[in-house]
Enzyme design. Sequence first.
Site, PDB file in Angstrom:
ATOM      1  N   CYS A  74      -1.056  -3.277  -9.722  1.00  0.00           N
ATOM      2  CA  CYS A  74      -0.986  -2.521 -10.972  1.00  0.00           C
ATOM      3  C   CYS A  74      -2.345  -2.638 -11.646  1.00  0.00           C
ATOM      4  CB  CYS A  74       0.116  -3.056 -11.886  1.00  0.00           C
ATOM      5  SG  CYS A  74       0.212  -2.173 -13.468  1.00  0.00           S
ATOM      6  N   CYS A 221      -1.297   5.175 -15.264  1.00  0.00           N
ATOM      7  CA  CYS A 221      -1.104   4.350 -14.071  1.00  0.00           C
ATOM      8  C   CYS A 221      -2.473   4.183 -13.434  1.00  0.00           C
ATOM      9  CB  CYS A 221      -0.127   5.012 -13.101  1.00  0.00           C
ATOM     10  SG  CYS A 221       0.092   4.093 -11.552  1.00  0.00           S
TER      11      CYS A 221
END
Length: 279
Positions: A74, A221
């Site tokens: 992430c 993201c």
Amino acid sequence: MNEVAFIKMNGLGNDFAIFDGRQNPLKLTASQAAFVADRADGVGCDQVIVMEPSARADVFMRILNADGSEVDACGNATRCVGRLVAGELNRAGITIETNAGVLIAQMIGDDQVTVDMGVPKFGWQEIPLSEEFRDTRMIELQIGPIDKPLLHSPSVVNVGNPHCIFWVDDIEGFDLERFGPMLEHHPLFPEQANISLAEVTSKSALKLKVWERGVGLTKACGTAACAAAVAAVRKRLTGRNVAVSLPGGDLQILWREADDHILMTGPIEVEFSGKVELA
């Protein structure tokens, strides 16, 4: 009940509840992580992060999605954890171990962080896909009628997790919330995939909207921004230095030619700290 401290942070609105399990080990179950992420009853976040000891780096970062599933990478969380640990160690650069490998975070001023996300993977088995495609710049996958599909011919790439990018003229012209769940769980993606709509606006910029696996629509993201940028370069749509605009803000992505490493730069924000009771 067990009360545990956390820090709430975000990168471009992509938000995280970060727990420190380095001194006192913290093993969250999937249901506990989902409770923390719940925006009605819990803290409310896209991902739950647990910092753990690492023998290879300054810290290990465990990443749990809003549905409780664990993922390997992430980008925005890496930048947030990087800022926390750099502040603790009073250093500009730190290393963060993840399930996808060791990443390097570099502080740029008070709120900007650059993360070396490593080298992208393009092989169909590395992404992974359930069937062979020799050229992953454009694979056979479409939504809608065969003779006039709404979405088709996406690029696929792994940047610590699987990404599928559809190239469109206008990212606002499609209901990603409708298509996202179906594409995320498409049989072609045995580990599911993050689904993005990408719109190239210049040789150095693109717009992006992301349906994140295990999360849903997200304001930003980081790995999707990296994936879209390198896929755009492979398709000769942009240069290697690309500004990626997401609903939550902009990330600067450089796919370095010398070693093929992806450098992602963007802002982070500390929202608040608190404690949450876990069953």
